[in-house]
Design an enzyme around this catalytic site. Structure first.
Site, PDB file in Angstrom:
ATOM      1  N   GLY A 173      -2.282   2.706  -3.436  1.00  0.00           N
ATOM      2  CA  GLY A 173      -2.795   1.384  -3.742  1.00  0.00           C
ATOM      3  C   GLY A 173      -1.818   0.317  -3.328  1.00  0.00           C
ATOM      4  N   HIS A 174      -2.035  -0.909  -3.842  1.00  0.00           N
ATOM      5  CA  HIS A 174      -1.202  -2.042  -3.462  1.00  0.00           C
ATOM      6  C   HIS A 174       0.241  -1.855  -3.917  1.00  0.00           C
ATOM      7  CE1 HIS A 174      -4.438  -4.559  -1.979  1.00  0.00           C
ATOM      8  NE2 HIS A 174      -5.140  -4.291  -3.066  1.00  0.00           N
ATOM      9  N   ASP A 295      -7.613  -4.917 -15.352  1.00  0.00           N
ATOM     10  CA  ASP A 295      -8.030  -4.467 -14.018  1.00  0.00           C
ATOM     11  C   ASP A 295      -9.198  -3.486 -14.121  1.00  0.00           C
ATOM     12  OD1 ASP A 295      -7.961  -4.426 -11.275  1.00  0.00           O
ATOM     13  OD2 ASP A 295      -6.299  -3.020 -11.120  1.00  0.00           O
TER      14      ASP A 295
END
Length: 512
Positions: A173-174, A295
């Protein structure tokens, strides 16, 4: 253990105790060199039983290991180079570590991966396995500080690599990658989220680590069937200047809700309701413990599917034909504590389809209601396959759509879905936080009961015109806006397939 090796160990232990007693008199420990000092900085334990270990001496210059008699440490092996590798001592996180660089012809392996000749090399941690080519032997690294600590204290915390064997990558992911790992003591398979390296703190490092540990203790205490279980966390040095956080989690074997939506296009209404009962149960538990997820999205909702063994086996819910039971588990809660509040919020704002208006306004005082907005977006996506807010639906822009709560239920995607569901979504996607449902109000909504209730239905018959013009004139959030206009928004399935065409075959196969 031979008598000679035992005496050497006893001398090292005694030296460390004397030096430690002297060092503790200094009140400003954080500004000093590491507390422990030994004649040897580490020991490489031979992986072959009965074979000699290697003591790594403390030297101000590089320590060279190889076949040549000129090396500081000589090892044998047909494919061992005359000078195979070199070690230097470096400080990281108020402690000394060895930095190893491969200078061989036939390779140096760290944790069974070939290091590669020349700089930059890697930092060695206790529990790392190093192998000198094919015939030079394999060794397990242990620092003298760790050996002493384990002898002197029952509360000694091992490194991640002492406790786990790292495996294949599961995703990325980021701000982190996720890999499979196996517990060395139990053999249990877990998932470990490895956050990208952060520059370590200096004088206030101890305070920051203590704060992180306090937050981790809360997360470790979380116990709910609809929440992925936290197992442990480690802070490990990466190089001379950086550290990374390793978060050990329960491993889920059935993928993400995101992938289920991709495969099916959208979910059935009864299936969605069953999922959301579980999701809201877990979310209620988090909110009761003052934890805001921040999130909520289909990628962070994991599934644990129990297959059906026969057609005669009665299913626990409205699942697919081959599924006996589907357990929903919330993942990635509390991650702002591990990657930093500002960085976390900025990451969210990079893809704001699920983000509440108050987050986009950078309101730092937002509450658990931000999760309820994201839950509303998720409910919308599950039932029709595309998000309520998107740049493809503009103008206005997606950000403006979110800030003003501009959305509609398009025909034909919502034609067969009861108004009571639309009413719930509208109550979750309320821009005014005071009007937005919390978890208890959501669970008490008519949709989750057997009965139905009447809600106002407003239909926009101006097909072809921008539906935003009519929506913005509607004063009440409780009015359901059904639109005959065809949406231009791309479904998450189509968007996913489009994105897949932009990446390499190797990346595509790893995702699928």
């Amino acid at each position: 253990m031979s008598l000679q090796r035992k005496r050497a160990l006893d001398e090292n232990l005694q030296n460390s105790q004397n030096i430690n007693e002297k060092s503790t008199k200094d009140d400003n420990i954080l500004t000093k060199k590491p507390v422990f000092r030994y004649e040897n900085i580490a020991r490489f334990y031979n992986a072959e039983p009965g074979e000699p270990h290697i003591n790594i001496p403390r030297k101000p210059s590089a320590i060279v290991i190889g076949r040549s008699s000129s090396c500081d440490i000589k090892i044998v092996g047909g494919d061992v180079s005359s000078k195979h590798c070199q070690l230097t001592i470096t400080n990281n996180n108020q402690r000394e570590y060895l930095y190893i660089v491969d200078i061989s012809s036939n390779g140096l392996y760290v944790n069974d991966e070939k290091l590669g000749k020349g700089p930059p090399g890697v930092l060695l941690r206790s529990g790392d396995k190093i192998s000198f080519a094919k015939t030079g032997g394999s060794y397990i690294v242990r620092y003298m500080a760790d050996i002493v600590s384990s002898e002197q204290s029952k509360t000694y915390k091992k490194t991640f690599f002492e406790d786990y064997i790292i495996g294949n990558q599961l995703g990325s992911g980021h701000y982190a990658v996720v890999k499979e790992a196996r517990d060395r003591s139990t053999g249990d398979v877990v998932a470990v989220k490895i956050f990208h390296p952060n520059k370590q703190a200096t004088s206030n490092w101890s305070q920051e680590e203590a704060k992180l540990q306090q937050e981790m203790n809360l997360l470790l205490s979380i116990d709910h069937p609809n929440i992925v279980r936290f197992i442990s966390h480690y802070i490990e040095p990466i190089n001379q200047h950086s550290v990374a956080t390793y978060l050990v989690l329960e491993k889920m074997n059935s993928g993400e809700l995101f992938q289920r939506i991709i495969n099916k296009g959208k979910l059935r209404e009864n299936e969605t309701k069953a999922f959301f009962k579980q999701l809201l149960s877990g979310l209620s538990y988090l909110h009761e413990n003052n934890i805001i997820h921040r999130d909520i999205k289909p990628e962070n909702i994991l599934l644990d599917i129990t297959p059906r063994t026969s057609k005669n086996q009665k299913q626990t819910g409205p699942w697919d034909e081959k599924e006996y039971d589907v357990r929903v588990k919330i993942a990635d809660f509390g991650l702002a504590k591990f990657i930093g509040e500002l960085k976390f919020t900025n990451t969210l704002c990079g893809t704001p389809a699920y983000v509440a208006p108050e987050v986009l306004k950078n309101d730092r005082n937002y509450s658990t209601k931000v999760d309820m907005w994201s839950t509303g977006v998720l409910l919308y996506v599950c039932l029709c396959g595309f998000p309520p807010f998107s740049d493809e639906l503009g103008p206005p822009s997606m950000k403006e759509q979110i800030l003003n709560g501009i959305f509609a239920f398009f025909s034909p995607y919502w034609d067969d879905i009861d108004d009571v569901v639309l009413d719930l979504i509208s109550s979750l996607l309320a821009v005014d936080v005071g009007d937005r449902f919390d978890v208890k109000q959501t669970l008490a909504h008519e949709w989750f009961a057997d009965g139905q209730k009447d809600v106002t239905d407003v239909t926009d018959d101006s097909a072809g015109a921008s539906y935003f013009d009519s929506i913005q004139s509607i004063p009440s959030k409780k009015l359901i806006v059904r639109s005959n206009s065809q949406p231009q928004a791309m479904s998450i399935r189509d968007r996913f397939l489009s994105d897949m065409n932009l990446i390499s075959d190797t990346e595509r196969s790893s995702i699928l």
